[in-house]
Write a protein that holds these residues in place. Structure first.
Motif, short mmCIF file in Angstrom:
data_model
loop_
_atom_site.label_atom_id
_atom_site.label_comp_id
_atom_site.label_asym_id
_atom_site.label_seq_id
_atom_site.Cartn_x
_atom_site.Cartn_y
_atom_site.Cartn_z
N VAL A 6 25.70 48.60 54.53
CA VAL A 6 26.37 48.41 53.24
C VAL A 6 25.86 49.51 52.32
O VAL A 6 24.77 49.40 51.75
CB VAL A 6 26.11 47.02 52.66
N PRO A 7 26.61 50.59 52.18
CA PRO A 7 26.15 51.70 51.34
C PRO A 7 26.23 51.35 49.86
O PRO A 7 26.83 50.34 49.48
CB PRO A 7 27.11 52.83 51.71
N PRO A 8 25.64 52.16 49.00
CA PRO A 8 25.53 51.79 47.58
C PRO A 8 26.88 51.76 46.87
O PRO A 8 27.78 52.54 47.16
CB PRO A 8 24.64 52.90 47.00
N PHE A 9 26.97 50.83 45.95
CA PHE A 9 28.11 50.79 45.03
C PHE A 9 27.57 50.41 43.65
O PHE A 9 26.49 49.82 43.55
CB PHE A 9 29.18 49.80 45.50
N PRO A 10 28.29 50.73 42.60
CA PRO A 10 27.75 50.50 41.25
C PRO A 10 27.64 49.02 40.92
O PRO A 10 28.23 48.15 41.56
CB PRO A 10 28.78 51.18 40.34
N TYR A 11 26.89 48.76 39.86
CA TYR A 11 26.69 47.41 39.33
C TYR A 11 28.02 46.72 39.07
O TYR A 11 28.98 47.33 38.57
CB TYR A 11 25.89 47.51 38.04
N ARG A 12 28.10 45.42 39.42
CA ARG A 12 29.26 44.59 39.12
C ARG A 12 28.83 43.48 38.16
O ARG A 12 27.80 42.84 38.37
CB ARG A 12 29.86 43.99 40.39
N SER A 13 29.64 43.24 37.16
CA SER A 13 29.32 42.22 36.16
C SER A 13 29.84 40.85 36.61
O SER A 13 30.69 40.75 37.50
CB SER A 13 29.92 42.59 34.81
N ARG A 14 29.34 39.81 36.00
CA ARG A 14 29.80 38.45 36.33
C ARG A 14 31.15 38.16 35.68
O ARG A 14 31.96 37.42 36.24
CB ARG A 14 28.76 37.44 35.86
N ASP A 15 31.38 38.71 34.50
CA ASP A 15 32.61 38.44 33.76
C ASP A 15 33.29 39.76 33.41
O ASP A 15 32.69 40.83 33.52
CB ASP A 15 32.31 37.66 32.47
N TRP A 16 34.54 39.66 32.93
CA TRP A 16 35.26 40.86 32.51
C TRP A 16 34.64 41.39 31.23
O TRP A 16 34.57 40.69 30.22
CB TRP A 16 36.74 40.53 32.28
N PRO A 17 34.17 42.63 31.24
CA PRO A 17 33.54 43.18 30.03
C PRO A 17 34.58 43.35 28.92
O PRO A 17 35.77 43.52 29.19
CB PRO A 17 33.01 44.54 30.48
N PRO A 18 34.16 43.30 27.67
CA PRO A 18 35.09 43.59 26.58
C PRO A 18 35.71 44.98 26.73
O PRO A 18 35.08 45.90 27.28
CB PRO A 18 34.19 43.51 25.33
N VAL A 19 36.92 45.12 26.24
CA VAL A 19 37.65 46.38 26.39
C VAL A 19 36.86 47.54 25.79
O VAL A 19 36.83 48.65 26.34
CB VAL A 19 39.05 46.27 25.76
N TRP A 20 36.21 47.30 24.66
CA TRP A 20 35.53 48.41 23.97
C TRP A 20 34.43 49.04 24.82
O TRP A 20 34.09 50.22 24.62
CB TRP A 20 34.97 47.95 22.62
N THR A 21 33.90 48.32 25.80
CA THR A 21 32.83 48.89 26.62
C THR A 21 33.34 49.99 27.55
O THR A 21 32.53 50.72 28.12
CB THR A 21 32.14 47.80 27.46
N SER A 22 34.67 50.09 27.69
CA SER A 22 35.22 51.19 28.49
C SER A 22 35.09 52.53 27.77
O SER A 22 35.29 53.58 28.39
CB SER A 22 36.69 50.93 28.81
N VAL A 24 32.45 53.12 25.25
CA VAL A 24 31.13 53.30 24.68
C VAL A 24 30.09 52.95 25.75
O VAL A 24 30.21 51.93 26.42
CB VAL A 24 30.92 52.42 23.43
N GLY A 25 29.06 53.78 25.89
CA GLY A 25 27.99 53.46 26.81
C GLY A 25 28.28 53.85 28.25
O GLY A 25 29.08 54.75 28.53
N ARG A 26 27.67 53.12 29.16
CA ARG A 26 27.68 53.54 30.57
C ARG A 26 29.07 53.50 31.20
O ARG A 26 29.43 54.36 31.99
CB ARG A 26 26.72 52.64 31.35
N ARG A 27 29.87 52.49 30.85
CA ARG A 27 31.21 52.40 31.43
C ARG A 27 32.11 53.53 30.94
O ARG A 27 33.07 53.89 31.61
CB ARG A 27 31.84 51.05 31.11
N ALA A 28 31.82 54.09 29.76
CA ALA A 28 32.62 55.19 29.24
C ALA A 28 32.45 56.45 30.08
O ALA A 28 33.36 57.27 30.17
CB ALA A 28 32.25 55.48 27.79
N SER A 29 31.28 56.61 30.71
CA SER A 29 31.02 57.80 31.51
C SER A 29 31.13 57.55 33.00
O SER A 29 30.95 58.48 33.80
CB SER A 29 29.61 58.35 31.19
N ASN A 30 31.43 56.30 33.39
CA ASN A 30 31.55 55.98 34.82
C ASN A 30 32.56 54.85 34.97
O ASN A 30 32.24 53.68 34.76
CB ASN A 30 30.19 55.58 35.39
N SER A 31 33.77 55.20 35.37
CA SER A 31 34.86 54.21 35.40
C SER A 31 34.70 53.17 36.49
O SER A 31 35.41 52.16 36.49
CB SER A 31 36.20 54.93 35.59
#
Length: 447
Positions: A6-22, A24-31
């Motif tokens: 099982v090769p690496p994959f990025p962090y997965r959240s438990r819930d749907w993140p708020p839209v604004w996090t797409s 600002v921050g880490r999700r803005a630089s890594n889709s």
């Protein structure tokens, strides 16, 4: 039975993140960072994003309707085209309607099976020269950089007459700046604003470098009536159909498209594939034997003699699709998978999510190339696996990319053993393409 890697994959959240996090921050630089675990179970999700209705679709039949069955109703979104126009102009990748059809007719013969077979020798020559430059002993090397070096050289050799201006060290940096900025510019594109910030300045400088360099090539080809290569033929064909200023602009637009996309996506595929093999020494040894045997025959048919390596490449493209997302805009109301789609809605198809969806794949996060062999491949839905898109707008260079990757990998495996160096695993970063953060350092040793 040995457990699957099982090769690496990025962090997965438990819930749907708020839209604004797409934006600002880490999700803005890594889709591909922070996707909720639920996304890999459900077939449909609708969200409002800055006034736009966006449908996330992971249902293969619905994807088939968007990309093929009702393709006329789903165009590349205007906001995406606006975002890409600064770098790619109105070339094949960004065009719509009759302009797209005409450009596709012009370039398609270059990527026919017979034409691609004719590229095999120059592809092999580039990678042979690369391997010959590698140090003889055991040492670490960044295989992401090596993959980029190989694919840039191959694109220059096969499509642009081997022009040395396209393999200069500065060119790779300019392309990286362009792709990084495009991947970060979603918010400004949604708001109709120009991209800002130091990354955007570097991207603009990169765009100017590429357009100036490729514009000079276009002018040279036009003055001499073209050359016996892809770009010369493209320039001649465009000048035969369009006024000279428009023909030049379209020639440069398409040159940027094929030069950037033609090497960046294949470089990422090579990088992830060689990482997966470095993590599995026994499989790597099996494929080395296959590669050595295949290299003993004609290079034009080399890819046909590498069935297991092809399956590994296909699985690498599943886990790490070079382009992690496809977007379309509805031109009229429609229905997909029982859901209403209104005119102006955006339909977002994420191969990164689709390829790891639990409804369509067994052990979707595991590396299992056997799924691309025999009956298991035959049983796949046509639209559950989209490494090169699908439908009429499927990547015109898909066969070229596969043949190129197999030739490069065969020569790499025949020349060296690859192993992991320890430390944290590579982190996939999704922007326009899916690349590893910080490169791909591996240990290379003589065979």
């Amino acid at each position: 039975m040995q457990p699957l890697l099982v090769p690496p994959f990025p962090y997965r959240s438990r819930d749907w993140p708020p839209v604004w996090t797409s934006f600002v921050g880490r999700r803005a630089s890594n889709s591909v960072y922070g996707w909720p675990d639920e996304a890999f179970d459900i077939a449909w999700r609708t969200r409002r994003v800055l006034g736009h209705t966006v449908h996330l679709v992971s249902e293969p039949d619905a994807i088939g309707r968007v990309l093929l069955d009702n393709k006329a109703n789903y165009e590349r979104p205007a906001l995406v085209r606006r975002l890409l126009r600064g770098g790619l102009g109105d070339g094949l990748f960004n065009a719509e309607g009759e302009s797209w059809r005409e450009q596709r007719r012009i370039v398609a013969p270059t990527f026919s099976p017979a034409a691609v077979a004719g590229f095999a020798k120059p592809i092999a020559h580039v990678v042979q020269e690369q391997v010959a430059r590698w140090p003889a002993g055991t040492r670490p090397m960044d295989m992401a950089a090596e993959a980029t070096s190989a694919t840039m050289g191959i694109i220059a050799a096969t499509l642009f007459g081997g022009d040395s201006r396209l393999t200069a060290p500065a060119a790779a940096g300019h392309i990286t700046a362009m792709l990084d900025a495009a991947g970060r510019a979603r918010l400004t594109a949604l708001l109709g604003m120009p991209a800002l910030g130091p990354g955007s300045s570097r991207a603009r400088a990169g765009g100017r470098f590429l357009r100036d360099t490729l514009g000079a090539l276009a002018d040279e080809r036009a003055r001499t009536g073209g050359r016996d290569d892809f770009f010369g033929g493209l320039v001649a064909a465009l000048h035969a159909r369009y006024p000279a200023p428009q023909a030049r602009e379209l020639a440069v637009d398409n040159a940027v498209t094929f030069y950037v996309a033609g090497h960046e996506t294949t470089a990422n595929a090579l990088t992830w594939t060689i990482y997966l093999l470095a993590a599995q020494p026994l499989l790597q040894e099996t494929l080395r034997v296959e590669a050595l045997a295949a290299l003993g025959g004609d290079v034009e048919t080399l890819d046909a003699r590498l069935p297991r390596l092809r399956a590994v490449l296909d699985e690498a493209l599943r886990l790490y699709p070079p382009a992690p997302r496809l977007d379309r805009e509805a031109m009229a109301d429609d229905e997909l998978a029982g859901h209403a789609v209104r005119r102006g809605d955006l339909v977002s198809i994420w191969p990164y999510v689709l390829h790891r969806h639990r409804a369509w794949w067994d052990q979707p996060d595991a590396f299992d190339p056997e799924r691309f062999l025999g009956d298991r491949r035959v049983g796949m839905h046509r639209y559950q696996y989209l490494p090169f898109g699908a439908g009429p707008r499927v990547c015109v260079g898909a066969r070229f990319a596969v043949v190129e990757a197999l030739i490069v990998l065969a020569h790499w495996l025949a020349a060296r053993r690859f192993s992991l160096r320890g430390g944290p695993p590579p982190v996939p970063v999704g922007r326009v393409t899916l690349r590893p953060a910080g490169g791909m350092p591996l240990e290379l040793a003589p065979v």
